[in-house]
Write a protein that holds these residues in place. Structure first.
Motif, short mmCIF file in Angstrom:
data_model
loop_
_atom_site.label_atom_id
_atom_site.label_comp_id
_atom_site.label_asym_id
_atom_site.label_seq_id
_atom_site.Cartn_x
_atom_site.Cartn_y
_atom_site.Cartn_z
N TYR A 1 19.19 2.15 11.43
CA TYR A 1 19.15 2.93 12.68
C TYR A 1 18.28 2.26 13.74
CZ TYR A 1 17.86 6.61 15.94
OH TYR A 1 17.60 7.32 17.09
N VAL A 2 17.07 1.86 13.38
CA VAL A 2 16.17 1.30 14.40
C VAL A 2 16.64 -0.08 14.85
CG1 VAL A 2 14.18 2.63 13.58
CG2 VAL A 2 14.60 0.36 12.66
N LEU A 3 17.25 -0.84 13.98
CA LEU A 3 17.78 -2.13 14.40
C LEU A 3 18.92 -1.97 15.40
CD1 LEU A 3 17.78 -4.12 11.02
CD2 LEU A 3 16.32 -4.52 13.01
N ALA A 4 19.69 -0.90 15.25
CA ALA A 4 20.81 -0.68 16.15
C ALA A 4 20.40 -0.05 17.47
CB ALA A 4 21.85 0.21 15.46
N THR A 5 19.25 0.61 17.50
CA THR A 5 18.87 1.37 18.70
C THR A 5 17.62 0.85 19.40
OG1 THR A 5 17.60 2.93 17.34
CG2 THR A 5 19.91 3.48 17.78
N SER A 6 16.95 -0.14 18.84
CA SER A 6 15.69 -0.62 19.42
C SER A 6 15.78 -2.08 19.80
CB SER A 6 14.53 -0.42 18.43
OG SER A 6 14.44 0.92 18.02
N THR A 7 14.99 -2.47 20.79
CA THR A 7 14.90 -3.88 21.17
C THR A 7 13.91 -4.61 20.28
OG1 THR A 7 13.11 -3.51 22.76
CG2 THR A 7 15.38 -3.22 23.56
N ARG A 8 13.89 -5.93 20.40
CA ARG A 8 12.98 -6.73 19.59
C ARG A 8 11.53 -6.39 19.89
NH1 ARG A 8 10.38 -11.74 19.93
NH2 ARG A 8 10.30 -12.91 17.96
N ASP A 9 11.22 -6.17 21.17
CA ASP A 9 9.85 -5.82 21.55
C ASP A 9 9.44 -4.47 21.00
OD1 ASP A 9 9.60 -8.19 22.93
OD2 ASP A 9 10.20 -7.33 24.86
N ASP A 10 10.39 -3.56 20.89
CA ASP A 10 10.09 -2.24 20.35
C ASP A 10 9.79 -2.28 18.85
OD1 ASP A 10 10.49 -1.08 22.83
OD2 ASP A 10 12.61 -0.67 22.44
N LEU A 11 10.32 -3.28 18.16
CA LEU A 11 10.22 -3.34 16.71
C LEU A 11 9.00 -4.10 16.22
CD1 LEU A 11 13.95 -4.04 15.76
CD2 LEU A 11 12.70 -1.91 15.45
N LEU A 12 8.52 -5.08 16.99
CA LEU A 12 7.47 -5.96 16.50
C LEU A 12 6.08 -5.39 16.77
CD1 LEU A 12 8.87 -9.47 17.49
CD2 LEU A 12 8.97 -8.32 15.27
N PRO A 13 5.19 -5.38 15.76
CA PRO A 13 3.81 -4.95 15.99
C PRO A 13 3.11 -5.90 16.96
CG PRO A 13 4.32 -5.09 13.64
CD PRO A 13 5.45 -5.74 14.36
N SER A 14 2.35 -5.35 17.88
CA SER A 14 1.68 -6.19 18.89
C SER A 14 0.17 -6.01 18.90
CB SER A 14 2.24 -5.86 20.28
OG SER A 14 2.05 -4.49 20.60
N THR A 15 -0.36 -5.03 18.19
CA THR A 15 -1.80 -4.80 18.18
C THR A 15 -2.28 -4.58 16.75
OG1 THR A 15 -1.61 -2.38 18.39
CG2 THR A 15 -1.63 -3.66 20.44
N ARG A 16 -3.60 -4.64 16.59
CA ARG A 16 -4.18 -4.34 15.29
C ARG A 16 -3.89 -2.90 14.91
NH1 ARG A 16 -10.55 -5.16 14.25
NH2 ARG A 16 -9.90 -7.36 14.37
N GLY A 17 -3.88 -2.00 15.90
CA GLY A 17 -3.56 -0.61 15.63
C GLY A 17 -2.17 -0.43 15.07
N ASP A 18 -1.20 -1.25 15.51
CA ASP A 18 0.16 -1.17 14.97
C ASP A 18 0.15 -1.54 13.49
OD1 ASP A 18 1.28 -0.40 17.36
OD2 ASP A 18 1.72 -2.45 17.99
N VAL A 19 -0.56 -2.62 13.14
CA VAL A 19 -0.61 -3.07 11.74
C VAL A 19 -1.30 -2.01 10.88
CG1 VAL A 19 -1.47 -4.85 10.18
CG2 VAL A 19 -0.60 -5.49 12.43
N THR A 20 -2.40 -1.46 11.37
CA THR A 20 -3.10 -0.42 10.63
C THR A 20 -2.23 0.82 10.45
OG1 THR A 20 -5.22 -1.21 11.49
CG2 THR A 20 -5.17 1.01 10.57
N GLY A 21 -1.52 1.19 11.52
CA GLY A 21 -0.64 2.35 11.45
C GLY A 21 0.48 2.17 10.45
#
Length: 325
Positions: free
Chosen positions: A50-70
């Motif tokens: 679902y997320v691969l079909a509805t999200s862009t590459r930027d939306d999917l990739l973690p960009s901060t330490r908070g993303d990785v922790t989350g």
């Protein structure tokens, strides 16, 4: 709490509550840890598609330490470890004891929040509301006091560790302040949960050869994977983002109510009269919590004068020709 938040709360409670009914039916056909692992396999495939079909590459990739922790807190603590400990612990304790121990989650959450979060604190009214909720859960499951006090201490410790994992993970997600959406975080977290629980199943010696693939087994796996493994977590983590860790984990007070009613409707289980009292007690606890942020003073001008206090009366002009002290 707005309507959207209330909707997430209701959906989380319903979907998670149904998990216990489906799991009880499915454990007749699956080993416990392998059941959890297969659940996350299916859920990961569904949500990733679902997320691969509805999200862009930027939306999917973690960009901060908070993303990785989350992502870590979501996949390892809240989803993977919590469910693994819950299913293993239930082998050594009754369902009633498991419900009581796991319902300590909302009590544990404010403890972690007090240490790790600066914007979430439990007020005196909140403590009273949570106490009523926990009492209501105890009345709903109606455990035998002898069973609750005795039994296997290892099982209770495992269940308590699961409650700790869920509470800590929810608070860590709030502390991390990830930029990824909750749905994307779950899509990343489910494969982590699947790997973790497959590792537990392998170490416990569970094998796919012991699975009995019947229509009932497929139906129960489909529910815990898609409804409770995708939809429930989407609703829960969206609730976590909007309402905070303390209020979000109150869903674990409603889950025993839903599972009790579901067991009565679908599995023919009986509901004790004391459970009805428990339902009302849980509702009273939520009423106490829900009125904490309600200020009735703006409505006072609309009330009849006989209901107002002297302090609430509007100032009146003095009679002409008189002067106050």
């Amino acid at each position: 709490m707005n309507r959207r938040t209330i909707a997430f709360f209701v959906l989380s409670s319903l979907f998670f509550g149904g998990t216990f009914v489906a799991a009880k039916a499915g454990l007749e056909y699956f080993p416990p840890l392998l059941f959890v692992a297969l659940r996350f396999d299916v859920a990961a495939v569904v949500l990733l598609s679902y997320v691969l079909a509805t999200s862009t590459r930027d939306d999917l990739l973690p960009s901060t330490r908070g993303d990785v922790t989350g992502i870590f807190a979501t996949g390892v603590l809240v989803i993977g470890l919590t469910n693994a400990l819950l299913f293993v612990g239930q082998q050594y304790a009754t369902s009633a004891v498991a419900a009581i121990v796991f319902s300590l989650n909302p009590i544990l959450t404010p403890v972690f929040a007090a240490v790790l979060l600066s914007d979430e604190r439990l007020s005196a009214r909140g403590a009273i509301g949570m106490g009523l909720g926990l009492l209501g859960v105890a009345l709903v499951v109606s455990p035998d006091p002898a069973t609750l006090a005795g039994g296997d201490a290892v099982g209770k410790a495992i269940l308590f560790a699961g409650a700790i994992s869920a509470a800590l993970g929810a608070v860590l997600i709030r502390r991390a302040e990830p930029t990824l959406t909750s749905t994307v975080r779950i899509a990343w977290g489910l494969p982590l949960a699947a790997l973790l629980t497959h590792g537990f199943a392998w170490s416990a010696g569970e094998s796919t050869a012991t699975i009995a693939w019947t229509p009932a087994a497929v139906l129960s796996l489909g529910y815990v994977a898609v409804v409770a493994g995708v939809l429930a977590y989407i609703a829960y983590f969206a609730l976590l983002d909007s309402a905070g860790a303390i209020r979000s984990n109150l869903v674990f007070y409603v889950v025993p109510v839903v599972s009790t009613i579901g067991g009565w409707a679908l599995l023919g289980e009986s509901i004790a009269p004391l459970a009805v009292v428990g339902f009302l007690t849980i509702f009273a606890g939520f009423a106490v919590l829900g009125t904490e942020s309600i200020d009735v003073r703006p409505r006072l001008p609309d009330l009849p004068a006989r209901f107002r206090t002297i302090e609430d009366q509007p100032p009146q002009e003095e009679p002409r020709g008189f002067r106050s002290d």
